[in-house]
Scaffold this motif. Structure first.
Motif, PDB file in Angstrom:
ATOM      1  N   THR A  16       0.839  -1.200   0.000  1.00  0.00           N
ATOM      2  CA  THR A  16       0.000   0.000   0.000  1.00  0.00           C
ATOM      3  C   THR A  16       0.872   1.247   0.000  1.00  0.00           C
ATOM      4  O   THR A  16       1.826   1.347   0.770  1.00  0.00           O
ATOM      5  N   PHE A  29      -4.826   6.154  -2.635  1.00  0.00           N
ATOM      6  CA  PHE A  29      -3.942   5.026  -2.337  1.00  0.00           C
ATOM      7  C   PHE A  29      -3.710   4.213  -3.605  1.00  0.00           C
ATOM      8  O   PHE A  29      -4.635   3.965  -4.385  1.00  0.00           O
ATOM      9  N   LEU A  79      -3.009   0.630  -4.642  1.00  0.00           N
ATOM     10  CA  LEU A  79      -3.119  -0.698  -4.032  1.00  0.00           C
ATOM     11  C   LEU A  79      -2.689  -1.789  -5.000  1.00  0.00           C
ATOM     12  O   LEU A  79      -3.038  -1.760  -6.183  1.00  0.00           O
ATOM     13  N   LEU A 107      -7.049  -1.496   2.882  1.00  0.00           N
ATOM     14  CA  LEU A 107      -6.782  -0.272   3.629  1.00  0.00           C
ATOM     15  C   LEU A 107      -7.136  -0.407   5.100  1.00  0.00           C
ATOM     16  O   LEU A 107      -7.291   0.605   5.795  1.00  0.00           O
ATOM     17  N   TRP A 167      -5.683   1.925   8.126  1.00  0.00           N
ATOM     18  CA  TRP A 167      -5.086   3.185   7.697  1.00  0.00           C
ATOM     19  C   TRP A 167      -5.981   4.343   8.161  1.00  0.00           C
ATOM     20  O   TRP A 167      -7.206   4.216   8.223  1.00  0.00           O
ATOM     21  N   GLY A 219      -9.644   3.457   7.474  1.00  0.00           N
ATOM     22  CA  GLY A 219      -9.743   2.404   6.475  1.00  0.00           C
ATOM     23  C   GLY A 219     -10.333   1.117   7.025  1.00  0.00           C
ATOM     24  O   GLY A 219     -10.154   0.782   8.190  1.00  0.00           O
ATOM     25  N   GLN A 250     -10.268   3.775  -2.708  1.00  0.00           N
ATOM     26  CA  GLN A 250      -8.872   4.185  -2.757  1.00  0.00           C
ATOM     27  C   GLN A 250      -8.706   5.699  -2.618  1.00  0.00           C
ATOM     28  O   GLN A 250      -7.689   6.174  -2.134  1.00  0.00           O
ATOM     29  N   SER A 257      -0.178   4.840   8.921  1.00  0.00           N
ATOM     30  CA  SER A 257      -0.238   3.440   8.538  1.00  0.00           C
ATOM     31  C   SER A 257      -0.707   2.581   9.701  1.00  0.00           C
ATOM     32  O   SER A 257      -0.756   3.045  10.851  1.00  0.00           O
TER      33      SER A 257
END
Length: 291
Positions: free
Chosen positions: A2, A57, A59, A65, A68, A133, A139, A185
């Motif tokens: 990611t 993002f 991916l 996700l 996140w 997330g 995304q 993260s």
């Protein structure tokens, strides 16, 4: 793996037609002196400061996700304030309330009436302000916040050295803000994606007519800084005094610290420099201050 697409990052601030203003409130006479006004001067902006952020993002097929977070971290550097009161004549004394400059602090929104609590390090933790997330998350992340810096001070204070009321003469304050789009993260590693830098200055003087205050001059301003860098500045702010807080964004939060010092400056009982009552009026003073 990611990651965030750097070209997708956007941060914006809607600052058109925002300016400072003063609003005076009249609540009638003081309980212990019916000839003196009980009221407040509020130093506000003409509208809310609206900020938004976007990131996409990138991916891989098996990525997700989950855990996140993307939101705004806001840092406030308060340059302090000075509020001055004076009597109708020099013999009625004066009061000077001062709050010194603060080191940078996290600025976190709280509204207990609406069930919104402080969640360090985020400015605001509501769904529109903080992406969290989970399975099936899109995304593209879009978030938004609103801020509305303000001060409120009494228009009269009792001067104990003369046992009379003094009247609001002028007010000066300045605050600087960095509103930083941030991704965190699952391992709690923060990425500072970009920021908007802005400043609010409140500065006004007053005269009194028929026992009520009027704004004599208003020099306040709302300014978006670093315009030469475009709509926003990429990455993290480079300021040296912000680096410790960026490396470890912890409390105390700005409202808790600044409010206590502000209250001590107004009411007294804080450090000796914060609230000084004198048996002499301010000098020089505008000739038409009281009329």
């Amino acid at each position: 793996m990611t990651s965030i697409d750097p070209s997708s990052i956007k941060v914006w601030i809607k600052d058109q037609d925002i300016y400072t203003k003063v609003k005076l409130k009249d609540w009638g006479p003081q309980d212990d002196n019916k000839s003196v006004l009980w009221g407040r001067a509020d130093f506000l902006l003409s509208g809310d400061v609206q900020l938004g952020g976007q990131a996409r993002f990138g991916l891989q097929p098996m990525d997700d996700l989950v855990d996140w977070q993307v939101g705004f971290i806001q840092i406030l550097r308060d340059s302090g304030l000075v509020i001055r009161y004076t009597g109708r004549t020099p013999r009625e004394g004066s009061i000077v309330c001062t709050v010194d400059k603060f080191p940078p602090l996290l600025d976190c929104y709280e509204n207990k009436d609406k069930g919104i609590s402080v969640t360090i390090p985020w400015y605001k933790n509501t769904p529109e302000a903080l992406f969290k997330g989970g399975p099936g998350s899109d995304q593209l992340v879009n978030i938004a916040i609103v801020d509305f810096p303000a001060y409120g001070v009494p228009v009269t204070l009792q001067n104990k050295t003369r046992t009379v009321y003094n009247f609001l003469y002028d007010f000066t304050a300045e605050s600087e803000f960095w509103t930083i789009l941030t991704a965190m993260s699952p391992a709690k590693v923060r990425q500072y994606l970009g920021y908007c830098h802005w400043r609010v200055r409140c500065k006004a003087s007053f005269i009194w007519q028929f026992g009520k205050p009027q704004v004599s001059t208003e020099w306040g301003s709302f300014t978006r800084l670093d315009r030469d860098k475009g709509e926003f500045s990429p990455g993290a702010p480079p300021n040296a005094d912000l680096k410790p807080l960026l490396a470890n964004p912890v409390g105390p939060v700005a409202n808790d610290v600044t409010f206590e010092q502000f209250k001590a400056a107004i009411k007294g009982g804080g450090e000796v420099w914060s609230h000084v009552e004198s048996n002499r009026g301010l000098s020089p003073i505008v000739p038409n201050f009281w009329g």
